[in-house]
Structures are given as C-alpha cells and as structure tokens.
Design a protein around this motif. Structure first.
Motif, PDB file in Angstrom:
ATOM      1  N   LYS A 194      26.775  33.240  32.809  1.00 45.90           N
ATOM      2  CA  LYS A 194      27.897  34.168  32.687  1.00 45.90           C
ATOM      3  C   LYS A 194      27.375  35.537  32.270  1.00 45.90           C
ATOM      4  N   VAL A 253      25.236  28.935  30.530  1.00 50.68           N
ATOM      5  CA  VAL A 253      26.367  28.180  29.992  1.00 50.68           C
ATOM      6  C   VAL A 253      26.072  26.701  30.175  1.00 50.68           C
ATOM      7  N   MET A 277      28.685  24.106  32.591  1.00 48.35           N
ATOM      8  CA  MET A 277      29.735  25.038  33.013  1.00 48.35           C
ATOM      9  C   MET A 277      30.663  24.391  34.032  1.00 48.35           C
TER      10      MET A 277
END
Length: 198
Positions: free
Chosen positions: A77, A93, A96
């Motif tokens: 991100k 992340v 995710m």
C-alpha cells in the motif's frame, strides 16, 4: 479462475506491470521512493494527475485503476504521499484482502494538529476532480471516509461536524443525499455529487 488470479493476470499485462513485478520481488516491508525513481522503473513519465491529485495514489483496486492494482495486488500500500516533494513510501501489507474497501488516500496517522475547514474542502475537491478525470458521471462521498483521508478520525482530532459542513456546502441542486444521520452530522453522511460540476 479466482478473482485474485484474474487481477494478477490483468496487472501483468497492464501499464504498471514493472512496478508490480518489482514489488513482488522486493525484500523488506517498506520502500521509500520518489516519483523520478518510479518513472525510471516504469520507463515512462507519471501522468499529471499523479502530481496534482492525491486520489491517484489511493489504495483502491475496486475500480480497475491500473496503478493502484499494481501495488495492491502485489500486497503493498502507499503511505506518506508528499506531492510537494514528490515522495512516498510503499509498505507491505500482511495477508492483504484485495477486495477490501479503499484505504485512506494518504497516511495521516501522524497528524499533530486538528484539520481545518480548508483541509476538508481541498480533499473533497480532489475527489471530485479525480472523478472528472475518470469521466465519471457522479462521485459518492461518505463523511467517515473523507475525514479518514484528511486525518484525525476517529481520534484525537475528530472534526466530523466540520467535515459534514464542508460536504453540505459543496452540495448543489442536482446532488443527492443518499444517507443523512439523525442529527444531520456524522460519519454515515453520504452525498452523491454529480459531474462535471457547473
């Protein structure tokens, strides 16, 4: 074929495939970079909207934006997007969910002062301009999401009433309130703004 597999295939064939491949292969959990380094990696210049509108860097893969799909499908991100200095950080992340709702446009978790009315107006106009650039007929904005984009929500600098006022002030005759909280102000206030703006 799963939705994720389809998205990976689309990204690999897309304009930002080199960024996707780089992030997939990159070691570590964070990469601080700048626009020039990204352009060198991609082999082409970023569009003007990347330098003007923070929504271009939103962590949202639901609307088929090829740039955000490149990093979100890779499991990263964007954070700390600084348009003035043309810098940003990519952060990995864990686990995710590629179907998750959009994350805030920028990482404002370190906000040290409460947002002002102009902050909400600027962010709202950025969303509207982004919709215009995407040739959308309307943009739906929810107060809670707008406040998170600006920062200070839910604590310690919650200015939800101010946020809602900014949304109401932008409203015009053709716009539509989709959801209005009981007292008129709250995170659930949702307005559909028609585009282009007159």
């Amino acid at each position: 074929m799963s939705r994720h597999s389809l998205m990976v295939d689309a990204v690999k064939r897309g304009k930002y495939s080199k960024l996707f491949e780089y992030l997939i292969a990159r070691q570590g959990d964070e990469w601080s970079t700048n626009f020039q380094e990204l352009e060198a990696l991609l082999g082409f210049a970023l569009p003007n909207s990347a330098r003007i509108y923070r929504p271009w860097w939103a962590n949202d893969n639901r609307n088929g934006h090829s740039q955000s799909m490149a990093w979100t499908v890779a499991g990263w991100k964007t954070t700390a997007v600084d348009l003035n200095n043309e810098t940003l950080t990519f952060r990995k992340v864990k686990d995710m969910d590629v179907t998750a709702p959009a994350k805030p446009i920028s990482d404002t978790s370190n906000r040290s002062v409460a947002p002002k009315m102009d902050d909400f107006r600027e962010e709202l106009k950025a969303h509207l301009m982004w919709g215009k650039l995407q040739q959308m007929s309307s943009v739906v904005i929810k107060a809670g999401d707008l406040h998170r984009s600006v920062g200070g929500y839910p604590t310690p600098f919650n200015r939800m009433t101010m946020c809602c006022n900014a949304m109401y002030q932008e409203q015009r005759g053709e716009d539509r309130v989709i959801e209005r909280p009981n007292k008129g102000y709250g995170a659930t206030l949702t307005i559909e703004y028609q585009l282009p703006r007159g």
